[in-house]
Design a protein around this motif. Structure first.
Motif, PDB file in Angstrom:
ATOM      1  N   GLN A  18      63.423  -2.371 -21.703  1.00 40.71           N
ATOM      2  CA  GLN A  18      64.352  -1.048 -21.332  1.00 40.71           C
ATOM      3  C   GLN A  18      64.659  -0.816 -20.137  1.00 40.71           C
ATOM      4  N   SER A  77      72.599  -1.368 -24.390  1.00 39.94           N
ATOM      5  CA  SER A  77      71.799  -1.322 -23.391  1.00 39.94           C
ATOM      6  C   SER A  77      70.391  -1.670 -23.160  1.00 39.94           C
ATOM      7  N   GLY A 113      69.541   3.179 -15.957  1.00 45.33           N
ATOM      8  CA  GLY A 113      70.970   3.880 -16.235  1.00 45.33           C
ATOM      9  C   GLY A 113      70.834   5.303 -16.177  1.00 45.33           C
ATOM     10  N   TYR A 134      71.916  -8.424 -24.523  1.00 45.98           N
ATOM     11  CA  TYR A 134      71.699  -7.014 -24.583  1.00 45.98           C
ATOM     12  C   TYR A 134      72.223  -6.301 -25.943  1.00 45.98           C
ATOM     13  N   TYR A 146      68.192   0.177 -19.184  1.00 48.39           N
ATOM     14  CA  TYR A 146      68.603   1.342 -19.677  1.00 48.39           C
ATOM     15  C   TYR A 146      67.951   2.796 -18.993  1.00 48.39           C
ATOM     16  N   GLU A 177      67.755  -4.754 -23.119  1.00 52.59           N
ATOM     17  CA  GLU A 177      67.851  -6.207 -22.812  1.00 52.59           C
ATOM     18  C   GLU A 177      66.958  -6.921 -24.021  1.00 52.59           C
TER      19      GLU A 177
END
Length: 181
Positions: A133, A117, A139, A114, A136, A119
């Motif tokens: 993403q 945030s 999140g 990562y 991300y 990958e």
């Protein structure tokens, strides 16, 4: 890689002022600035060292360096005290890691999975490197309490090109768009 000594602060020789950090602006004192008294140790030294090792700083982003040789190409990104190395020649990457560890106190964190945030996705047989993403985005959805939302396809005109010309131009239109995420 992680630079172990990045936060050994040294004294500044010159006066440097910066805007107040977002979220820490004092009410009634919005026009004031912060005066730095110390700097993050080694950033200037790091820059000089990495340039001497054959890297060139990317002018659009001073935290990104590139090294091109007949053997391959390699990118080095610096984020506070972390370094991400990406390249198409494993020998170049290993030689750079070894050199960095001989010049600075470093810890090799292994293969990156990562970055900020996002990958990192690899397909070595096809020699492909990509970024995903999903974590991300999840999140962000969680932070807005939208993680139970159901995904739907969004219809977009084929070949649609967006531009700054399409931005609202009047104060009334800008005000109307201010609350649109």
């Amino acid at each position: 890689m992680d630079i172990k000594t990045a936060f050994l602060n040294g004294n500044l020789e010159e006066e440097i002022s910066v805007d107040q950090p977002i979220g820490f602006v004092l009410k009634g004192q919005e026009d004031k600035v912060c005066c730095l008294k110390r700097f993050i140790y080694g950033l200037k030294r790091f820059h000089e060292a990495i340039i001497s090792f054959g890297f060139t700083m990317v002018s659009e982003d001073h935290c990104v360096y590139v090294k091109r040789t007949t053997r391959g190409i390699m990118f080095l990104t610096l984020y506070v005290d972390d370094i991400l190395l990406v390249g198409n020649n494993l020998e170049m990457i290993n030689a750079t890691k070894q050199w960095l560890s001989s010049v600075f106190k470093m810890k090799d964190m292994g293969e990156a999975r990562y970055v900020l945030s996002v990958e990192i996705v690899r397909n070595r047989p096809k020699k492909l490197l990509g970024m995903c993403q999903e974590a991300y985005i999840k999140g962000i959805l969680e932070s807005f309490q939208m993680h139970y939302s159901k995904p739907v396809n969004t219809l977009v005109e084929k070949g649609l090109t967006l531009s700054l010309d399409q931005c609202p131009k009047t104060d009334q239109r800008k005000e109307r768009m201010r609350d649109v995420l």
